[in-house]
Design a protein around this motif. Structure first.
Motif, short mmCIF file in Angstrom:
data_model
loop_
_atom_site.label_atom_id
_atom_site.label_comp_id
_atom_site.label_asym_id
_atom_site.label_seq_id
_atom_site.Cartn_x
_atom_site.Cartn_y
_atom_site.Cartn_z
N SER A 197 109.44 -15.07 -39.79
CA SER A 197 110.42 -15.04 -38.71
C SER A 197 111.40 -13.88 -38.83
O SER A 197 112.20 -13.67 -37.94
CB SER A 197 111.17 -16.37 -38.66
N GLU A 198 111.34 -13.11 -39.91
CA GLU A 198 112.25 -11.97 -40.08
C GLU A 198 111.81 -10.73 -39.32
O GLU A 198 112.49 -9.73 -39.31
CB GLU A 198 112.43 -11.63 -41.56
N HIS A 199 110.68 -10.76 -38.63
CA HIS A 199 110.19 -9.60 -37.89
C HIS A 199 111.01 -9.37 -36.63
O HIS A 199 111.39 -10.31 -35.94
CB HIS A 199 108.72 -9.79 -37.48
N SER A 200 111.26 -8.11 -36.32
CA SER A 200 111.94 -7.75 -35.08
C SER A 200 110.96 -7.91 -33.92
O SER A 200 109.75 -8.00 -34.12
CB SER A 200 112.44 -6.30 -35.14
N ASN A 201 111.49 -7.92 -32.70
CA ASN A 201 110.62 -8.01 -31.53
C ASN A 201 109.63 -6.86 -31.49
O ASN A 201 108.47 -7.05 -31.18
CB ASN A 201 111.47 -8.02 -30.25
N GLU A 202 110.10 -5.66 -31.80
CA GLU A 202 109.23 -4.49 -31.80
C GLU A 202 108.09 -4.64 -32.81
O GLU A 202 106.95 -4.30 -32.54
CB GLU A 202 110.05 -3.24 -32.11
N GLU A 203 108.42 -5.16 -34.00
CA GLU A 203 107.40 -5.38 -35.03
C GLU A 203 106.38 -6.42 -34.59
O GLU A 203 105.18 -6.27 -34.85
CB GLU A 203 108.05 -5.82 -36.34
N ARG A 204 106.86 -7.46 -33.91
CA ARG A 204 105.95 -8.51 -33.43
C ARG A 204 104.97 -7.96 -32.40
O ARG A 204 103.79 -8.28 -32.41
CB ARG A 204 106.74 -9.66 -32.83
N VAL B 179 105.12 -19.88 -41.97
CA VAL B 179 103.85 -19.17 -42.09
C VAL B 179 103.51 -18.35 -40.86
O VAL B 179 102.43 -17.77 -40.77
CB VAL B 179 102.68 -20.14 -42.42
N GLY B 180 104.44 -18.29 -39.90
CA GLY B 180 104.14 -17.50 -38.71
C GLY B 180 105.19 -17.60 -37.64
O GLY B 180 106.21 -18.27 -37.79
N ASP B 181 104.92 -16.90 -36.55
CA ASP B 181 105.81 -16.83 -35.39
C ASP B 181 105.05 -17.23 -34.14
O ASP B 181 103.83 -17.06 -34.06
CB ASP B 181 106.28 -15.39 -35.15
N ARG B 182 105.80 -17.70 -33.16
CA ARG B 182 105.27 -17.90 -31.82
C ARG B 182 106.28 -17.29 -30.85
O ARG B 182 107.45 -17.62 -30.87
CB ARG B 182 105.09 -19.36 -31.47
N LYS B 183 105.80 -16.37 -30.03
CA LYS B 183 106.67 -15.72 -29.05
C LYS B 183 105.91 -15.53 -27.76
O LYS B 183 104.71 -15.30 -27.75
CB LYS B 183 107.13 -14.33 -29.54
N SER B 184 106.64 -15.59 -26.66
CA SER B 184 106.09 -15.25 -25.36
C SER B 184 106.52 -13.83 -25.03
O SER B 184 107.63 -13.42 -25.37
CB SER B 184 106.61 -16.20 -24.28
N THR B 185 105.64 -13.09 -24.38
CA THR B 185 105.94 -11.71 -24.04
C THR B 185 105.73 -11.48 -22.56
O THR B 185 104.89 -12.13 -21.94
CB THR B 185 105.04 -10.73 -24.82
N ARG B 186 106.52 -10.58 -21.99
CA ARG B 186 106.35 -10.15 -20.61
C ARG B 186 106.19 -8.65 -20.60
O ARG B 186 106.94 -7.94 -21.25
CB ARG B 186 107.58 -10.53 -19.79
N LEU B 187 105.22 -8.19 -19.83
CA LEU B 187 104.98 -6.75 -19.71
C LEU B 187 105.80 -6.24 -18.55
O LEU B 187 105.71 -6.75 -17.45
CB LEU B 187 103.49 -6.49 -19.48
N ASN B 188 106.62 -5.21 -18.81
CA ASN B 188 107.38 -4.62 -17.70
C ASN B 188 106.69 -3.35 -17.23
O ASN B 188 105.67 -2.95 -17.76
CB ASN B 188 108.84 -4.39 -18.09
N SER B 189 107.25 -2.71 -16.24
CA SER B 189 106.58 -1.58 -15.59
C SER B 189 106.37 -0.39 -16.51
O SER B 189 105.52 0.45 -16.25
CB SER B 189 107.37 -1.14 -14.36
N SER B 190 107.14 -0.26 -17.59
CA SER B 190 106.95 0.87 -18.50
C SER B 190 105.97 0.54 -19.62
O SER B 190 105.86 1.27 -20.59
CB SER B 190 108.29 1.29 -19.10
N HIS B 191 105.25 -0.58 -19.48
CA HIS B 191 104.22 -1.00 -20.43
C HIS B 191 104.81 -1.34 -21.80
O HIS B 191 104.13 -1.23 -22.79
CB HIS B 191 103.10 0.03 -20.57
N GLN B 192 106.06 -1.70 -21.85
CA GLN B 192 106.68 -2.15 -23.08
C GLN B 192 106.81 -3.67 -23.00
O GLN B 192 107.05 -4.21 -21.92
CB GLN B 192 108.07 -1.53 -23.29
N TYR B 193 106.70 -4.35 -24.12
CA TYR B 193 106.79 -5.79 -24.11
C TYR B 193 108.19 -6.25 -24.47
O TYR B 193 108.82 -5.73 -25.38
CB TYR B 193 105.80 -6.40 -25.12
N ASP B 194 108.66 -7.25 -23.73
CA ASP B 194 109.89 -7.94 -24.05
C ASP B 194 109.50 -9.31 -24.55
O ASP B 194 108.74 -10.01 -23.91
CB ASP B 194 110.78 -8.12 -22.81
N LEU B 195 109.99 -9.68 -25.71
CA LEU B 195 109.69 -11.01 -26.25
C LEU B 195 110.78 -11.96 -25.81
O LEU B 195 111.95 -11.65 -25.89
CB LEU B 195 109.62 -10.95 -27.78
#
Length: 173
Positions: free
Chosen positions: A2-9, A156-172
């Motif tokens: 759970s210590e991972h940043s959104n970018e790392e995930r 032992v892990g993470d669960r995140k939902s992601t949305r793709l925006n118009s610049s093809h970057q993911y927001d968690l």
């Protein structure tokens, strides 16, 4: 984990997905998913598939793009994901050349010039992603720690939902 940043995930999602050979793809609203080998293009947020004319998925998107689903599960890679996006037929010959391989060639008598070759692109919009440790030692340590400290749950892990925006970057989220 759970210590991972959104970018790392997000990076972990694309990296692990790139290491996998196949997932399950289907058209939204149907209850049918089929196994397909994918090629990851994280820069554009696309999964590319080499398919054949006459296949169910190819026929479905022959005239227009459709909402689609992609699902993958791998203990070895510590990745479990369910994604949504738009599946479309592509006529990009340069991309076909880029993703073409010996496995694809074995399905088509005339290679990439076979008239039945079709290239599909699944543009991911959103995904629910579970990443887990791929280390047996780390997993066993977390289980042992949880047993020793009864209030602790194994991490032992993470669960995140992601949305793709118009610049093809993911927001968690």
């Amino acid at each position: 984990m759970s210590e991972h940043s959104n970018e790392e995930r997000v990076r972990m999602f694309w990296d692990r997905l790139a290491d996998l050979r196949a997932g399950m793809v289907g058209i939204k609203g149907t209850d049918r998913l089929v196994p397909m080998s994918h090629h990851v293009d994280h820069e554009t947020g696309c999964l590319w598939f080499i398919a054949a004319h006459g296949e169910e998925l190819t026929n479905a998107v022959e005239t227009s793009p459709l909402d689609a689903l992609f699902s993958v599960s791998s203990d070895k890679h510590g990745l479990y994901a369910h994604a949504h996006g738009t599946l479309e037929l592509s006529h990009d010959k340069a991309k076909l050349d880029e993703v073409w391989n010996a496995v694809a060639a074995s399905w088509f008598d005339d290679g990439r010039n076979d008239p039945d070759v079709r290239l599909l692109c699944l543009r991911l919009r959103e995904a629910e992603v579970w990443t887990t440790t791929t280390s047996s030692a780390a997993f066993l340590f977390q289980i042992a720690k949880a047993k020793a400290v009864r209030e602790a749950k194994p991490d032992v892990g993470d669960r995140k939902s992601t949305r793709l925006n118009s610049s093809h970057q993911y927001d968690l989220v």
